[in-house]
Structure formats: structure tokens, C-alpha cells
Design a protein around this motif. Sequence first.
Motif, PDB file in Angstrom:
ATOM      1  N   GLU A 279       0.830  -1.207   0.000  1.00 57.02           N
ATOM      2  CA  GLU A 279       0.000   0.000   0.000  1.00 57.02           C
ATOM      3  C   GLU A 279       0.865   1.258   0.000  1.00 57.02           C
ATOM      4  O   GLU A 279       0.637   2.196  -0.779  1.00 57.02           O
ATOM      5  N   ARG A 280       1.872   1.283   0.858  1.00 52.76           N
ATOM      6  CA  ARG A 280       2.691   2.493   0.990  1.00 52.76           C
ATOM      7  C   ARG A 280       3.555   2.733  -0.235  1.00 52.76           C
ATOM      8  O   ARG A 280       3.755   3.885  -0.642  1.00 52.76           O
ATOM      9  N   LEU A 281       4.071   1.673  -0.837  1.00 53.72           N
ATOM     10  CA  LEU A 281       4.846   1.847  -2.065  1.00 53.72           C
ATOM     11  C   LEU A 281       3.952   2.353  -3.188  1.00 53.72           C
ATOM     12  O   LEU A 281       4.331   3.267  -3.935  1.00 53.72           O
ATOM     13  N   SER A 282       2.761   1.791  -3.310  1.00 56.68           N
ATOM     14  CA  SER A 282       1.826   2.238  -4.348  1.00 56.68           C
ATOM     15  C   SER A 282       1.458   3.702  -4.170  1.00 56.68           C
ATOM     16  O   SER A 282       1.409   4.477  -5.140  1.00 56.68           O
ATOM     17  N   ILE A 283       1.191   4.095  -2.926  1.00 54.20           N
ATOM     18  CA  ILE A 283       0.863   5.491  -2.641  1.00 54.20           C
ATOM     19  C   ILE A 283       2.040   6.389  -2.998  1.00 54.20           C
ATOM     20  O   ILE A 283       1.863   7.458  -3.611  1.00 54.20           O
ATOM     21  N   ALA A 284       3.251   5.984  -2.637  1.00 57.72           N
ATOM     22  CA  ALA A 284       4.436   6.804  -2.908  1.00 57.72           C
ATOM     23  C   ALA A 284       4.612   7.055  -4.396  1.00 57.72           C
ATOM     24  O   ALA A 284       4.951   8.175  -4.823  1.00 57.72           O
ATOM     25  N   VAL A 285       4.381   6.030  -5.211  1.00 61.46           N
ATOM     26  CA  VAL A 285       4.516   6.192  -6.669  1.00 61.46           C
ATOM     27  C   VAL A 285       3.476   7.173  -7.190  1.00 61.46           C
ATOM     28  O   VAL A 285       3.792   8.113  -7.927  1.00 61.46           O
ATOM     29  N   ALA A 334      13.869   9.134  -8.103  1.00 61.70           N
ATOM     30  CA  ALA A 334      15.029   8.237  -8.150  1.00 61.70           C
ATOM     31  C   ALA A 334      14.948   7.216  -7.014  1.00 61.70           C
ATOM     32  O   ALA A 334      15.294   6.037  -7.198  1.00 61.70           O
ATOM     33  N   TRP A 335      14.499   7.647  -5.856  1.00 66.58           N
ATOM     34  CA  TRP A 335      14.363   6.739  -4.712  1.00 66.58           C
ATOM     35  C   TRP A 335      13.246   5.728  -4.950  1.00 66.58           C
ATOM     36  O   TRP A 335      13.380   4.541  -4.649  1.00 66.58           O
ATOM     37  N   VAL A 336      12.134   6.199  -5.520  1.00 66.45           N
ATOM     38  CA  VAL A 336      11.018   5.302  -5.839  1.00 66.45           C
ATOM     39  C   VAL A 336      11.478   4.223  -6.818  1.00 66.45           C
ATOM     40  O   VAL A 336      11.189   3.035  -6.641  1.00 66.45           O
ATOM     41  N   GLU A 337      12.184   4.632  -7.852  1.00 61.88           N
ATOM     42  CA  GLU A 337      12.691   3.668  -8.830  1.00 61.88           C
ATOM     43  C   GLU A 337      13.629   2.658  -8.165  1.00 61.88           C
ATOM     44  O   GLU A 337      13.546   1.446  -8.413  1.00 61.88           O
ATOM     45  N   GLN A 338      14.536   3.165  -7.359  1.00 67.32           N
ATOM     46  CA  GLN A 338      15.485   2.291  -6.670  1.00 67.32           C
ATOM     47  C   GLN A 338      14.738   1.285  -5.799  1.00 67.32           C
ATOM     48  O   GLN A 338      15.079   0.091  -5.758  1.00 67.32           O
ATOM     49  N   PHE A 339      13.729   1.768  -5.118  1.00 70.88           N
ATOM     50  CA  PHE A 339      12.949   0.925  -4.213  1.00 70.88           C
ATOM     51  C   PHE A 339      12.254  -0.191  -4.985  1.00 70.88           C
ATOM     52  O   PHE A 339      12.290  -1.366  -4.584  1.00 70.88           O
ATOM     53  N   ALA A 340      11.585   0.169  -6.082  1.00 75.50           N
ATOM     54  CA  ALA A 340      10.885  -0.835  -6.885  1.00 75.50           C
ATOM     55  C   ALA A 340      11.867  -1.848  -7.456  1.00 75.50           C
ATOM     56  O   ALA A 340      11.579  -3.056  -7.490  1.00 75.50           O
ATOM     57  N   TYR A 341      13.028  -1.380  -7.893  1.00 74.88           N
ATOM     58  CA  TYR A 341      14.043  -2.290  -8.421  1.00 74.88           C
ATOM     59  C   TYR A 341      14.511  -3.266  -7.338  1.00 74.88           C
ATOM     60  O   TYR A 341      14.672  -4.464  -7.590  1.00 74.88           O
ATOM     61  N   GLN A 342      14.730  -2.757  -6.138  1.00 75.73           N
ATOM     62  CA  GLN A 342      15.138  -3.635  -5.045  1.00 75.73           C
ATOM     63  C   GLN A 342      14.093  -4.718  -4.797  1.00 75.73           C
ATOM     64  O   GLN A 342      14.434  -5.879  -4.509  1.00 75.73           O
ATOM     65  N   MET A 343      12.822  -4.364  -4.935  1.00 72.01           N
ATOM     66  CA  MET A 343      11.749  -5.342  -4.746  1.00 72.01           C
ATOM     67  C   MET A 343      11.818  -6.456  -5.785  1.00 72.01           C
ATOM     68  O   MET A 343      11.428  -7.591  -5.509  1.00 72.01           O
ATOM     69  N   THR A 344      12.303  -6.140  -6.994  1.00 73.37           N
ATOM     70  CA  THR A 344      12.418  -7.172  -8.028  1.00 73.37           C
ATOM     71  C   THR A 344      13.588  -8.106  -7.771  1.00 73.37           C
ATOM     72  O   THR A 344      13.652  -9.193  -8.350  1.00 73.37           O
ATOM     73  N   GLN A 345      14.530  -7.702  -6.945  1.00 70.65           N
ATOM     74  CA  GLN A 345      15.758  -8.466  -6.742  1.00 70.65           C
ATOM     75  C   GLN A 345      15.791  -9.226  -5.413  1.00 70.65           C
ATOM     76  O   GLN A 345      16.749  -9.945  -5.147  1.00 70.65           O
ATOM     77  N   MET A 346      14.760  -9.073  -4.590  1.00 67.60           N
ATOM     78  CA  MET A 346      14.773  -9.656  -3.251  1.00 67.60           C
ATOM     79  C   MET A 346      13.616 -10.633  -3.068  1.00 67.60           C
ATOM     80  O   MET A 346      12.498 -10.365  -3.535  1.00 67.60           O
ATOM     81  N   PRO A 347      13.850 -11.762  -2.377  1.00 73.09           N
ATOM     82  CA  PRO A 347      12.720 -12.619  -1.989  1.00 73.09           C
ATOM     83  C   PRO A 347      11.752 -11.818  -1.126  1.00 73.09           C
ATOM     84  O   PRO A 347      12.157 -10.907  -0.390  1.00 73.09           O
ATOM     85  N   LYS A 348      10.464 -12.163  -1.220  1.00 76.79           N
ATOM     86  CA  LYS A 348       9.454 -11.348  -0.545  1.00 76.79           C
ATOM     87  C   LYS A 348       9.687 -11.232   0.954  1.00 76.79           C
ATOM     88  O   LYS A 348       9.544 -10.152   1.528  1.00 76.79           O
ATOM     89  N   ASP A 349      10.038 -12.338   1.605  1.00 76.99           N
ATOM     90  CA  ASP A 349      10.255 -12.283   3.049  1.00 76.99           C
ATOM     91  C   ASP A 349      11.409 -11.341   3.396  1.00 76.99           C
ATOM     92  O   ASP A 349      11.340 -10.589   4.382  1.00 76.99           O
TER      93      ASP A 349
END
Length: 440
Positions: A279-285, A334-349
Motif C-alpha cells: 500500500e505504501r509503495l503504491s501510494i508513494a509512486v 530516483a528513490w522510488v525507482e530504486q525501491f521498486a528495483y530492489q523489490m524485483t531483486q529480493m525474496p518477498k520475506d
Amino acid sequence: MAAPIPFSDPAWLMGLPSAYYTHSHRKFQKAIRPFIQRHLIDCAIEWDKDETIPEYVFENFAKANMLVPVLPAPLPVHWLKRLGIHELLGGLKVEDFDYMHSLIYADEMARAGIAGPSASLTTGMAFGVPPIVKFGNKKLQERFLPDLLTGKKRCCIAITEPDAGSDVANITTTAVRSPCGKYFIVNGTKKWITNGIWADYSSMAVRTGPPGSGAAGLSLLVVPLKGYPGVTMRRLKVGGQVSAGTTFIELDDVKVPVENLLGVEGMGMRYIMTNFNHERLSIAVGVTRQARVALSAAFEYVMKREAFGKPLIDQPVVRHRLAKAGALLESQWAWVEQFAYQMTQMPKDDADRELGGMTGLLKAQAGIIFRECADTAVLLFGGNGYTRSGQGELVEMIYREVPGARIPGGSEDVLLDLAVRQLIKLYQVKTKALETIAKI
């Protein structure tokens, strides 16, 4: 043909290189922008003034599977394919959807600059359905997901109460097992529930534990809403996002089958906090795009508006305001992009653990920067920016939406504190682990 207005799009869409976006991401963006423009953006201001989005708009998005991308990545591939949904617009296979696609979708949906129209379509699906996907057992999913994922039925998330917003652990809505053991009897109120007025169901936080049990007494329950006995709903008048269907819900001895319990009784707080990350990531974008719309509108205006015998853009103080707001905006993106990219590279837990607190900080910072860009736009538009019609009407509408970005999903001050506390907790856990290893 004019060049794009400065700040009107992220750098990667202005022709500048980026390491984050693959061919799949670029193809997806090119496919969804025309659809969203035609079916939402073109009429967004008019609909928001009417305070309700026509029902056929939701139906159009549902038929095109354009509500699916609001779900967290990875998508529920098994369920989608069972329902015949194999691809999204642009030929994107549902199994290839990642958080960069999610970022692109959220950014495009917010291009109207006002959050109400897009929120009216997506908030329930985005935050109400994921708990059912993640924590519902097989039988419960079979009952609800086919209609919810295809848009035949609508859902919302119902956490907040009149006396418990960010203080989730102290909600008072109760769910008590009936003497026969077949039902939870739900009593209480929920307030500021986005999309509630249209929702058939709600993923609702309830207190199944005794009074004073705090977070340990919370559970999540799928509660029927629209037309269900004991449920009364009315729309609330709010300052911004007026078309999003903000709702007050009263629950008076509502009988909910015990089979509607999500996951394990008493684990509600954990489930809620996990849901907050998406929710918070979606709101931030979305909020960052709203800030972009406000600032680029101001930039365009001051290049043509004349005062003191020359365009406003020739005034150093005007350029200074644009520069300060622009620097904040692009650093946030730039931070939002970095954050979303990190989410693609990390296991959910791992992502939930390592990024949970920082997601709150990202969302809080988005609201702070939105305020700065909205302030800048209103000041540079002058009287036009304070008028609900004419050249500055969009800027005036955006300005009223700033509090709606800073409060929902965890209010700003609470999230700032949460982020630091989470960082301290992570530091202490990792330090203890290193000390344990050193002793071996």
C-alpha cells in the motif's frame, strides 16, 4: 510540435538512459498509456467534479484486465491462468510481471494529477484482495477470488476506525463467535474506507481477542458489505479524492461465517503490516506523479504568463522556486525507482523485513515533496491557482489532495517514527547475530 514540458515525465520517458527498465517494461508502458488516457485521464477532472466515476469505467478496466496490475508482484499466476488471464496489455505474461511493471502502472494511473478517479477503480483491488490471496485457505479463495480477480465483485480494505487510524493495535470492532460456533458476530464502525460504498466484501480488521489484548487480539475477516444484514454504509465528504468513495461503515450484529477468517486467528496485525508495504509503495509512486503534474503545470504556466512586462519565467525568484521543487521531485522519483528495483531483486520475506520501515519513510517523504510541489504550483499560478475553474483549476484540485497523501496508509509523523524504530530493530538483530557467530 512542442518538446515535452520540463518535469512532465520521468527521465526514462524523456529519452534519457536508465538501467532499471527492460524491453518488457518499455513495451508495457507504451501499451497501457493510451488505454488509461482514453478510459480515465481524458475525463478524470469532469468525473471528479461529479464526485463519482461512472460504473462502466470500472467495467472497461476489468474487461481489459487493467485492474490486475494493481496487485502486488508477483501476481497470483495460478489463479489468473485458471480464470483465463494469461497476458496483460502489451503481451506481458502474468508470470513476468514484476515491481517495475507495478511502478509503471501506478505512475500512469496517476497522470491525471488527482487521485480520486484512479483510486475509485483500484484501491479495493490493490489492498483488499491481496490478504485473501496471501492468507486465505483454499476453500475461502475458491469462494471469493474468481469474482474479485475478474472484477465481477468488488472488495475493500477496512482497518481504520473513528478512534483508531495509524494506531491499528487499538481497533475496537469486535468479532465474537456465536453460541452455535458457526459465525462471528461483528459489531463496530469503520471510517474513511476507500471504495467501501461500492464493495461487496471487505478484508476487515476485527478484534477476536479480549479487550486490552492489543495487537495479539486482532484477526482479519472477509466481511460481506453491500446489502448485507446489519451493515450500514454512507459516503463521507472529504477535502480531496472526492470520487474515490470514502465511506463510513456501521456493523450491528453482522453474522459472518467462521470460514471467512483469513489465516490464523490472532495473526491479524502481522497480516496487516505485510499488506501495508504494498500500500505504501503504491501510494508513494502515485503521489510522486501527482507532484510531477503540479510542478510541470506550473512550469508551463510561467513560460507563457506575463507580469511586469515579461514572462514570469524571466523572474529569478520564479526559477528558484521551480529549481528547489524540481530537485526534490527528481530525487524522490530516483528513490522510488530504486525501491521498486530492489523489490524485483529480493525474496518477498527479505523485502518485507529489510524494506518495511523504509517503505513508510518513502511514503512519508512522497507526501512532504508533494506538498512542496503543490505549494509551488499554487503560488506561481497566483489567483488562478486558488480558483476552482479556469487555467488553474487542476492545480487547485491537486492542492486539496495533499492531506489525502500525507494521512492515509499511515500518517506522516507515525511513519517517520516507524522507519527509525524499524532501522534500530534491524540493527540490533543483525548485531546480535554477528555476536553469536563470533562466539562460535
